[in-house]
Design a protein around this motif. Structure first.
Motif, short mmCIF file in Angstrom:
data_model
loop_
_atom_site.label_atom_id
_atom_site.label_comp_id
_atom_site.label_asym_id
_atom_site.label_seq_id
_atom_site.Cartn_x
_atom_site.Cartn_y
_atom_site.Cartn_z
N ASP A 164 -1.42 -57.29 -3.31
CA ASP A 164 -2.52 -56.68 -4.06
C ASP A 164 -2.03 -55.98 -5.31
O ASP A 164 -0.83 -55.87 -5.57
N GLY A 165 -2.98 -55.51 -6.13
CA GLY A 165 -2.64 -54.92 -7.41
C GLY A 165 -1.72 -53.71 -7.31
O GLY A 165 -0.82 -53.55 -8.14
N ARG A 166 -1.93 -52.87 -6.31
CA ARG A 166 -1.08 -51.69 -6.17
C ARG A 166 0.37 -52.09 -5.87
O ARG A 166 1.31 -51.55 -6.47
N ALA A 167 0.56 -53.03 -4.97
CA ALA A 167 1.91 -53.50 -4.65
C ALA A 167 2.53 -54.23 -5.84
O ALA A 167 3.73 -54.12 -6.09
N PHE A 168 1.71 -54.95 -6.59
CA PHE A 168 2.18 -55.63 -7.79
C PHE A 168 2.78 -54.61 -8.77
O PHE A 168 3.88 -54.81 -9.28
N VAL A 169 2.04 -53.53 -9.03
CA VAL A 169 2.52 -52.52 -9.98
C VAL A 169 3.79 -51.85 -9.44
O VAL A 169 4.73 -51.59 -10.20
N GLU A 170 3.85 -51.58 -8.15
CA GLU A 170 5.06 -50.98 -7.57
C GLU A 170 6.28 -51.88 -7.82
O GLU A 170 7.33 -51.41 -8.25
#
Length: 137
Positions: free
Chosen positions: A69-75
């Motif tokens: 997901d987007g949050r994991a992508f940014v991390e």
């Protein structure tokens, strides 16, 4: 004497969006505004495509994408020194707080004007090399 034409590099935006209709509409609008658009349909593909790009000015990131997901992508993005300064604009239809690590959050459905204004804010310098817009717009 022949005229010399100099190619001007267009700023690149990575669009990570799993909905093909939204992805296609956004990509077409961004291209018409003078941006190169790279696309991915999920998180892992987005990271792979990003690693092939030379200095994208922005990542437009759907937060509800499959496989990562987007949050994991940014991390993951922030863990990679090559992309530590890459700007991310999150996109979501869900209520909630700002995405940590993003410069902006757009709420879906996104109006075309809001999308283009956001990209223009985070991809400075396009005007100097921007090709003319079509007269059909």
């Amino acid at each position: 004497m022949a005229a010399v034409t100099q190619a001007v590099a267009r700023p690149t935006v990575l669009l990570v969006e799993d909905d093909p209709d939204i992805r296609g509409t956004m990509a077409e609008a961004l291209h018409d505004e003078g941006y190169e658009v790279a696309m991915a349909i999920n998180g892992p593909e987005g990271l792979r495509v990003l690693s092939t790009l030379a200095g994208p000015c922005l990542v437009l990131l759907d937060l509800e994408i499959p496989r990562l997901d987007g949050r994991a992508f940014v991390e993951r993005l922030r863990e990679d020194a090559r992309f530590g300064e890459t700007r991310v604009v999150g996109m979501t239809g869900e209520p909630g707080p700002m995405l940590p690590g993003a410069v902006e959050l757009l709420r879906k459905p996104i109006k075309l004007g809001a999308l283009l204004a956001s990209v223009a804010r985070h991809c400075p310098g396009l005007e100097a090399g921007k090709p003319p817009r079509s007269s059909a717009q």
